[in-house]
Design a protein around this motif. Structure first.
Motif, short mmCIF file in Angstrom:
data_model
loop_
_atom_site.label_atom_id
_atom_site.label_comp_id
_atom_site.label_asym_id
_atom_site.label_seq_id
_atom_site.Cartn_x
_atom_site.Cartn_y
_atom_site.Cartn_z
N ASN A 153 0.82 -1.21 0.00
CA ASN A 153 0.00 0.00 0.00
C ASN A 153 0.85 1.26 0.00
O ASN A 153 0.32 2.37 0.05
N ILE A 177 -4.98 4.42 3.38
CA ILE A 177 -4.62 3.43 4.41
C ILE A 177 -5.51 3.66 5.62
O ILE A 177 -5.63 4.78 6.12
N ASN A 178 -6.14 2.60 6.09
CA ASN A 178 -7.06 2.69 7.22
C ASN A 178 -6.31 2.58 8.55
O ASN A 178 -5.14 2.18 8.60
N GLU A 230 -4.12 -0.56 9.87
CA GLU A 230 -3.66 -1.30 8.70
C GLU A 230 -2.14 -1.27 8.65
O GLU A 230 -1.52 -0.23 8.90
#
Length: 226
Positions: A171, A193-194, A197
């Motif tokens: 990511n 990006i959460n 994560e």
């Protein structure tokens, strides 16, 4: 005004002015400033109205708008923002390998996440250190190549960026930027990006005969890091 016995006010140092004298001086200066200017023919010229200056906050907001319009995609601007407002991240145990780096706040796409910090060394020094690290039992390598001549060694002198794990479907990605004539490695986000994560990027190790197994678990995993 006070008479100076020496002829020079600077040589007489500090002295106190009487309040009455100060009031007289202020009144005379105010009257002089309020008198309208006169032209060569003795006609009064109306004083020009001064344009009021804008508030400091308005000027600062305008500067920010100008910066965003001219340099919104500038790596230098983003790097300066990263220095003053670091992303909230933490390192903890990873399902990929040992330790990993995780986001503690949402990170938008194409944002600077963290700079890869370490010691800038030459290839000769890097080869010597790799042998020494193997003798010391340090299994992981935290060396990141900047260019043909420079390598960043974060093994014993680095930051959280060295905990970022490899992924064949990452990511984030690494990018070399130049700040004040010095090359730096910065990790950028490829996608949003959460929170919680794991942050990953592709190590892109050179192809070698002795393979290092990849444990990223991605659907398109290549099987090895090199």
């Amino acid at each position: 005004m006070r008479d100076h016995t020496t002829g020079c006010a600077r040589s007489e140092g500090y002295y106190k002015i009487d309040k009455k004298d100060k009031i007289k001086y202020l009144e005379s200066s105010r009257l002089t400033s309020e008198e309208p200017p006169v032209d060569t023919q003795g006609m009064s010229i109306p004083a020009q109205v001064q344009v009021s200056t804008r508030a400091g906050s308005e000027r600062r907001s305008e500067q920010r708008r100008l910066l965003s319009s001219f340099a919104c995609d500038s790596d230098l601007l983003k790097f300066n923002q990263l220095k003053f407002r670091k992303k909230k991240i933490r390192f903890c145990k990873s399902n990929i390998h040992d330790w990993g780096l995780f986001a503690q706040e949402p990170i938008a796409a194409d944002e600077m996440v963290i700079e890869y910090v370490g010691q800038n060394i030459r290839q000769v020094i890097a080869d010597m250190r790799e042998k020494r690290y193997e003798e010391e039992g340090i299994g992981s390598s935290y060396m990141f190549r900047v260019d043909h001549d420079t390598i960043i060694d974060a093994t014993k002198c680095g930051n959280f960026a060295r905990f970022i794990n490899h992924s064949c479907n990452p990511n984030c990605y690494a990018k070399v930027i130049t700040v004040e004539s010095q090359k730096k490695i910065v990790i950028y986000s490829r996608q949003p990006i959460n929170v919680n994560e794991e942050i990953t990027y592709d190590y892109k190790f050179p192809i070698e005969d002795e393979k290092i197994p990849c444990l990223c678990g991605a659907e398109n995993c290549r099987g090895t890091l090199n």
